[in-house]
Design an enzyme around this catalytic site. Structure first.
Site, PDB file in Angstrom:
ATOM      1  N   MET A  98       0.827  -1.196   0.000  1.00 30.54           N
ATOM      2  CA  MET A  98       0.000   0.000   0.000  1.00 30.54           C
ATOM      3  C   MET A  98       0.863   1.248   0.000  1.00 30.54           C
ATOM      4  SD  MET A  98      -2.491   1.527   2.828  1.00 30.54           S
ATOM      5  CE  MET A  98      -1.054   2.453   3.377  1.00 30.54           C
ATOM      6  N   CYS A  99       0.406   2.254  -0.666  1.00 30.00           N
ATOM      7  CA  CYS A  99       1.104   3.531  -0.673  1.00 30.00           C
ATOM      8  C   CYS A  99       0.033   4.623  -0.506  1.00 30.00           C
ATOM      9  CB  CYS A  99       1.839   3.746  -1.996  1.00 30.00           C
ATOM     10  SG  CYS A  99       2.936   2.379  -2.463  1.00 30.00           S
ATOM     11  N   ARG A 100       0.466   5.836  -0.429  1.00 28.26           N
ATOM     12  CA  ARG A 100      -0.415   6.997  -0.423  1.00 28.26           C
ATOM     13  C   ARG A 100       0.165   8.001  -1.411  1.00 28.26           C
ATOM     14  NH1 ARG A 100      -5.102   5.630   1.935  1.00 28.26           N
ATOM     15  NH2 ARG A 100      -4.446   4.060   0.438  1.00 28.26           N
TER      16      ARG A 100
END
Lengths: 277, 277, 277, 277
Positions: free
Chosen positions: C1-3
């Site tokens: 997951m990243c943002r």
């Protein structure tokens, strides 16, 4: 040993000085000619003022300048009319960001090539002489940073050449007390975002190299084909640890025990004598 | 250009080879003598087998070897009877851990000095020739790592010299197809934890330098005063990009187009000819 | 997951979005709310266009965004009217600069949150589908970078939404061939320096979160006290992995299987369907 | 906030404690349960004694422990009977190697979780109290390192618990002089390679968490199925910031204002009271 560069003048992309010249600062990181060591691979830093000349931005990294991609990105996208760049060759202290130059305090930037002899022995007394209100802002472990904080302590904000003279005098005095024969070797650049002062001094006979560029209007006549000279104004000036190339007439040595003031209007070259603070 | 060292023999602290010799690998990171570049500051790696000779440990970092404190700590506390060490000078690919040598696959380690000419153009075809089951284990972007995976593809596990010959033959063949005149420059060391093979080959006339140490029993007679020689057994052997010092009689050049097998019992020096896979 | 975060509009200091909001991207690096993981500490990147909208600058680093001083320096000194910022949480591939987003090719930038399921198994076939002329420009080892190069291969330059649809269709088709049930999870932002396209899609039921900011003129009426809204023009738009704060009325979810076009004039929201290339 | 672990006993691979337990130190780097912050991503360090118990090796890095490959390599290849491991969450000072724990001086290692309140204000006076002969060995900028050097100044070599009590007393006294109500929060581990002392103390009411493992012979009876317990001897002991798992009966809280001595023979738990130096 380190190498550095101080630019003032028409806003240019940093890469115009850091990458494009034949013997650019990046080239010097691998192949310095006038220093004790040819490699300056223990980190680097650039500091620049934006248009509003507030607090300068300081980007520093422990990796060698020659391979750092972020430096290349910045240099090809950031434009400034007053910037410092420095490549480091550690004389023993840790390779860490807080030991990379330039150092900053408020609107001031400072960078250094040289060393305090036997710094290890003098370090505590040097640190104690720093204004207690400033002590906690010391983040690294270099002589260079303590020299900056001593200059701040001794009035950099009011009288830059005087403060640097008092710093140098204090270092020499303390060194002599500790039996150090030649306590100080330095070429220092310091700026408040308006003017830049560049000092060359050694307690011993052989100071580190330091050069400044000739007047742009003179150089333009000598070298009408050099594009860069057409693009920058007459107030443009470079001070460098070693020349960025072999352009005839472009570079002048800063004499030993003297300092240059780069400022709006006529720049000045004056003698430098350490004084007891 | 890079520099490397392969040690086999009596377990010693890594520092005995990495730091202590007059022209140690760490010294070569700043002052290489026989390479195209004097500086090898684009990362380093060490790989060693513990006593049980299982999977080797690989420690790699992008910082220059000369200033890396963790390397010094490891080197002064880790003992091994078979280890590789490598200092990198990038020929263009990114300075990142996955591009540092040695590379590992199972119990195998691989390191390289040299280059595939015009690698950028050949890279896709080289990658496609890697066994699809191995493809996803490629982590970096160097020619050196792909050479390793090609050797694995061509039977490194069963026949190391044959696999390396097929890898070299494949690279040369592909290069020639793409109009590359001299596709391959290599000194390669590869080990399974028991034996080490060291290759020296160039498609052109001038191969990169490669040396191996003389027999310990001979050296002991020549230099009864060198402590290190008293401490290591007769099976001890070093293969290096360039000699670690000037000890007379200590170093022998690996002839061009040949390879050395360092193994229990008598080591062997044989001719090396690339073959079409 | 990243943002991630994509900004278009009135040129602002990067820090206005990266540091100042209550739940800024830097805050999300430690305390993400809507992601699978709360920590996004495996590197970061920012990419911005200078005034002339040429090739964007890309600064990426493997250290966590929350403690990176150079990011803070840049963010407080660089102003841009179109920039991307990304914080990474690795799903297994190496933490290295070449795996950090945004990726760049010519004037294009690309960043991604999500994953190709079983990427390890599909990686070779995905890489083979990349235009051979582009293959050698792949520097890292992530699914995200290959998705970018597939989109470039499938016509990003001519038809961005079509190229992304073909990339997604290709990934899904290949995944299904390999028995992967839900091959693709993605929120992607891509820009040419003029327009930004932001996609939200998942092969499974639950896509990753994606939001866009409401029209500035509407928000100004709702929140006349928010200074930032007074300072930016009506064309200003943010697309973000998760809202930067709790300002009522400020954030709208990008529906699943759709994409937003942020452009001069009216922005557009359209459906997104992967197609076979 | 930080998390740490001190192991004494049968030599084991570091990974047995750092990676394998359900809530290992590596897991705590992302998901600490008992600390003020869940993330401890501002660097890490391990220090271990080799068989000869000379100067310990110290490997430290600024990257998060969870993604550091070199740590994983070391942990799976290095065996030690006495080692420290620490993951850092900076309370404001720079993320740099010289600020990572453990710190070392001669054969001594020191690590800390906690903080000196208002350290910024007290830093100069704390540094001045360090033995001038030791001052120049301070490399970083943390309160933790200065606490170590104060303990060395106050006799760590002769009387470890007394020296730590005098250090704590000095910090509290100085803090109170400066109007700091609760100057000290600490859990500290210190070792000379033979014995380990672990302290838990706070000037305020709520000390940081600290636990020690139960006697191995007791645990073996409770959990005959836990392999690790079969492999280590009765002298094996762990002291940890928080339990490495939920094994019933395995963990005991170190009471506030007390310290544990882990040593050959019977370990001891004693009260801790800061004293004026």
């Amino acid at each position: 040993m380190c190498r550095w560069l101080a630019y003032s003048g028409t806003p240019v992309l940093l890469e115009a000085l850091l990458y494009r010249p034949q013997h650019s600062l990046i080239d010097q990181s691998l192949h310095a000619r006038l220093g004790a060591e040819t490699t300056n691979g223990d980190g680097f830093g650039v500091g620049w003022y934006a248009d509003d000349r507030g607090t300068p931005a300081i980007v520093r990294d422990t990796s060698p300048a020659w391979s750092n991609r972020n430096l290349r990105e910045l240099a090809s996208h950031v434009r400034s009319g007053l910037f410092f760049a420095h490549i480091r060759a550690s004389t023993g202290t840790a390779v860490q960001q807080t030991n990379c130059h330039p150092f900053r305090h408020g609107r001031w930037m400072w960078m250094h090539n040289g060393a305090i002899t036997d710094f290890h022995r003098l370090r505590r007394d040097l640190a104690l002489a720093v204004d207690p209100a400033l002590f906690s802002s010391i983040e690294g472990s270099t002589d260079s940073e303590i020299m900056f904080f001593l200059a701040l302590t001794f009035g950099l904000d009011q009288d830059p050449p005087g403060a640097v003279a008092r710093m140098a005098g204090f270092v020499e005095g303390l060194g002599h007390e500790h039996g150090v024969q030649h306590p100080l070797q330095m070429t220092v650049a310091v700026t408040d975002g308006e003017r830049t002062w560049a000092f060359r001094y050694s307690s011993a006979d052989t100071p580190r190299s330091l050069f400044f560029s000739s007047r742009v209007e003179t150089l333009r006549k000598l070298h009408p084909d050099v594009t860069f000279l057409q693009e920058v104004g007459d107030e443009t000036r470079l001070v460098v640890s070693e020349p960025l190339g072999d352009l005839p007439g472009a570079w002048n040595e800063v004499p030993d025990s003297s300092y240059l003031v780069v400022q709006p209007g006529t720049d000045e070259l004056r003698g430098f004598v350490p004084v007891s603070p």
